[in-house]
Design a protein around this motif. Structure first.
Motif, PDB file in Angstrom:
ATOM      1  N   TYR A  36       0.835  -1.194   0.000  1.00 54.34           N
ATOM      2  CA  TYR A  36       0.000   0.000   0.000  1.00 54.34           C
ATOM      3  C   TYR A  36       0.873   1.248   0.000  1.00 54.34           C
ATOM      4  O   TYR A  36       1.879   1.325   0.708  1.00 54.34           O
ATOM      5  CB  TYR A  36      -0.914  -0.018   1.224  1.00 54.34           C
ATOM      6  CG  TYR A  36      -1.857   1.151   1.330  1.00 54.34           C
ATOM      7  CD1 TYR A  36      -2.682   1.511   0.279  1.00 54.34           C
ATOM      8  CD2 TYR A  36      -1.938   1.890   2.518  1.00 54.34           C
ATOM      9  CE1 TYR A  36      -3.555   2.583   0.381  1.00 54.34           C
ATOM     10  CE2 TYR A  36      -2.821   2.952   2.643  1.00 54.34           C
ATOM     11  CZ  TYR A  36      -3.626   3.300   1.567  1.00 54.34           C
ATOM     12  OH  TYR A  36      -4.481   4.360   1.681  1.00 54.34           O
TER      13      TYR A  36
ATOM     14  N   SER B  90       0.587   4.190   1.227  1.00 58.03           N
ATOM     15  CA  SER B  90       0.475   5.173   2.300  1.00 58.03           C
ATOM     16  C   SER B  90       0.601   4.451   3.637  1.00 58.03           C
ATOM     17  O   SER B  90       0.900   3.258   3.693  1.00 58.03           O
ATOM     18  CB  SER B  90      -0.862   5.920   2.199  1.00 58.03           C
ATOM     19  OG  SER B  90      -0.920   6.969   3.161  1.00 58.03           O
TER      20      SER B  90
ATOM     21  N   ALA C  50      -5.614   3.911   6.860  1.00 57.46           N
ATOM     22  CA  ALA C  50      -6.088   3.086   5.755  1.00 57.46           C
ATOM     23  C   ALA C  50      -7.381   2.386   6.151  1.00 57.46           C
ATOM     24  O   ALA C  50      -7.560   1.978   7.310  1.00 57.46           O
ATOM     25  CB  ALA C  50      -5.034   2.053   5.379  1.00 57.46           C
TER      26      ALA C  50
ATOM     27  N   ASP D  39      -9.366   0.946   0.905  1.00 54.74           N
ATOM     28  CA  ASP D  39      -8.033   1.090   0.321  1.00 54.74           C
ATOM     29  C   ASP D  39      -7.347  -0.255   0.113  1.00 54.74           C
ATOM     30  O   ASP D  39      -6.554  -0.426  -0.814  1.00 54.74           O
ATOM     31  CB  ASP D  39      -7.142   1.937   1.244  1.00 54.74           C
ATOM     32  CG  ASP D  39      -7.756   3.282   1.564  1.00 54.74           C
ATOM     33  OD1 ASP D  39      -8.046   4.036   0.620  1.00 54.74           O
ATOM     34  OD2 ASP D  39      -7.964   3.573   2.770  1.00 54.74           O
TER      35      ASP D  39
ATOM     36  N   LYS E  73     -10.397   2.438  -6.147  1.00 49.27           N
ATOM     37  CA  LYS E  73      -9.609   3.616  -6.504  1.00 49.27           C
ATOM     38  C   LYS E  73      -8.190   3.220  -6.899  1.00 49.27           C
ATOM     39  O   LYS E  73      -7.669   2.170  -6.487  1.00 49.27           O
ATOM     40  CB  LYS E  73      -9.572   4.590  -5.323  1.00 49.27           C
ATOM     41  CG  LYS E  73      -8.807   4.083  -4.118  1.00 49.27           C
ATOM     42  CD  LYS E  73      -8.987   4.955  -2.900  1.00 49.27           C
ATOM     43  CE  LYS E  73     -10.371   4.811  -2.318  1.00 49.27           C
ATOM     44  NZ  LYS E  73     -10.532   5.530  -1.037  1.00 49.27           N
TER      45      LYS E  73
ATOM     46  N   ALA F 184      -5.298   1.161  -4.793  1.00 49.86           N
ATOM     47  CA  ALA F 184      -5.838   0.156  -3.876  1.00 49.86           C
ATOM     48  C   ALA F 184      -5.050  -1.147  -4.019  1.00 49.86           C
ATOM     49  O   ALA F 184      -4.468  -1.438  -5.068  1.00 49.86           O
ATOM     50  CB  ALA F 184      -7.313  -0.078  -4.151  1.00 49.86           C
TER      51      ALA F 184
END
Length: 379
Positions: A159, A161, A176, A261, A287, A290
């Motif tokens: 991921y 972030s 998240a 996410d 999105k 993801a």
């Protein structure tokens, strides 16, 4: 101090290390445990290296470290992480026992081959997990627990972030949003691990009892507005849904998935094609950035439409990681648990210094014996 029973049953383990497999079906502490039960151990040289066990570790525990040919020639029982290959089966002498995940639910030809070779198979996937005396033998539970833990770490790594909310001088980063589909052993471990990493976690499972389990870990239960009140299958596993139920579930999950996410799917029906929980429409609705980790990905398919073993990125920028081998990425701990499972299965069938299939009818379904259907013939 009572003398240790003289070993009369010989247990052997081969090196199963491959690109995807790093586990071993015997660890040094189980060598010591089995010795007390009257079982001596043979280990192929190098079998435990990938799991951080050296040949010297096994020798100090009392095992004999030998070549593969010696293991096959001398062992009464062979333990496997998975199952012996067709080539290995062809080399085994009649009467040899094999313990492992034998694929007996779906691979009738393989079961027939074991019987034709005169072998005695113990299919770990058929052990009754609801039976208290068999719980320490339950490889699916122990390895799925490791898999769920690792799935959350793999997702966090992929991921782009942070999982937790982070307040910095440059602003606050939101946590998240993680969705776990399948709240069995693997799913619950993924929930706990993702929450410890700071994510906001939601989970879903068709089993009615799963809501309480999910909420007890501090996660939210995803309400699809559907009623699968008979979602519990035999042995605590989720049952196979009807075609109509699967279609309704897929549509609802596809719609809800867009708000997350990270999605981790863990829904398996032992030995059978896994249910599809997220269709291509659901994937396309996510999105960009993801991440999906599909723990059920296999040659039979996965929980996510189009997933395959390995990593792929869709045209919409969604990363799909098909990861059925996650337990092998935690090889030391996974091997410790697996070796205990296999060792306890073996010890159960050792009586008065010999192997016997006629000890406990409750485990008969797991036996594959030449000349008889499981749960019918006796020694």
């Amino acid at each position: 101090m009572a003398e240790t029973q003289k070993a009369t049953v010989v247990f052997g383990v081969l090196n199963e290390t491959s690109q995807d497999e790093t586990r071993v079906a015997l660890t040094p502490d189980i060598v010591t445990r089995l010795k007390k039960a009257g079982v001596s151990c043979l280990v192929q040289s190098g079998a435990g290296i990938a799991a951080q066990y050296t040949d010297d570790d096994y020798a100090k525990a009392g095992a004999e470290v030998v070549a593969a040919d010696d293991v096959i020639a001398r062992a009464d029982v062979l333990g496997f992480v998975d199952r012996p290959s067709a080539e290995t089966v062809a080399r085994l002498k009649a009467g040899t026992w094999v313990i492992g995940m034998l694929g007996s639910f779906t691979d009738a030809a393989y079961v027939d081959a074991l019987q034709a070779a005169g072998l005695v198979g113990v299919a770990m996937e058929k052990l009754p997990r609801q039976l208290s005396s068999a719980q320490s033998m339950d490889e699916m539970t122990s390895q799925n627990s490791v898999m769920g833990y690792k799935a959350a770490l793999v997702a966090a790594n992929a991921y782009g972030s942070f999982f937790p909310m982070m307040t910095t001088a440059a602003g606050t980063i939101r946590p998240a949003k993680v969705l776990i589909l399948g709240a069995g052993i693997a799913g619950l471990q993924a929930i706990g691990t993702a929450r410890r990493l700071g994510a906001v976690v939601t989970a879903y499972d068709v089993r009615p009892a799963s809501r309480g389990e999910v909420e007890s870990l501090g996660a939210k239960f995803l309400d699809l507005g559907l009623d699968f009140s008979k979602g519990q299958g035999e042995g605590g596993y989720a049952r196979q849904l009807s075609a109509e139920e699967q279609a309704a579930q897929q549509t609802a999950v596809d719609q809800k998935a867009a708000g997350f996410d990270v999605i981790i799917t863990t829904a398996k029906v032992p030995g059978r094609k896994p249910p599809m929980l997220l269709t291509k429409a659901g994937v396309d609705g996510l999105k960009r950035g993801a991440v999906i980790v599909d723990c059920a990905a296999s040659d039979l398919g996965g929980n996510v439409e189009g997933s395959r073993v390995g990593t792929q990125v869709t045209d919409g920028g969604v990363t799909i990681i098909g990861a059925p081998y996650l337990a092998s990425e935690v090889s030391n701990t996974a091997s410790n648990l697996l070796a205990r499972n296999v060792g306890d299965v073996l010890a159960h069938f050792v009586h008065d210094g010999r192997l016997s299939i006629d000890l406990n009818e409750e485990l008969d379904d797991a036996l594959i014996v030449a000349g008889r259907p499981a749960a019918e013939s006796k020694e």
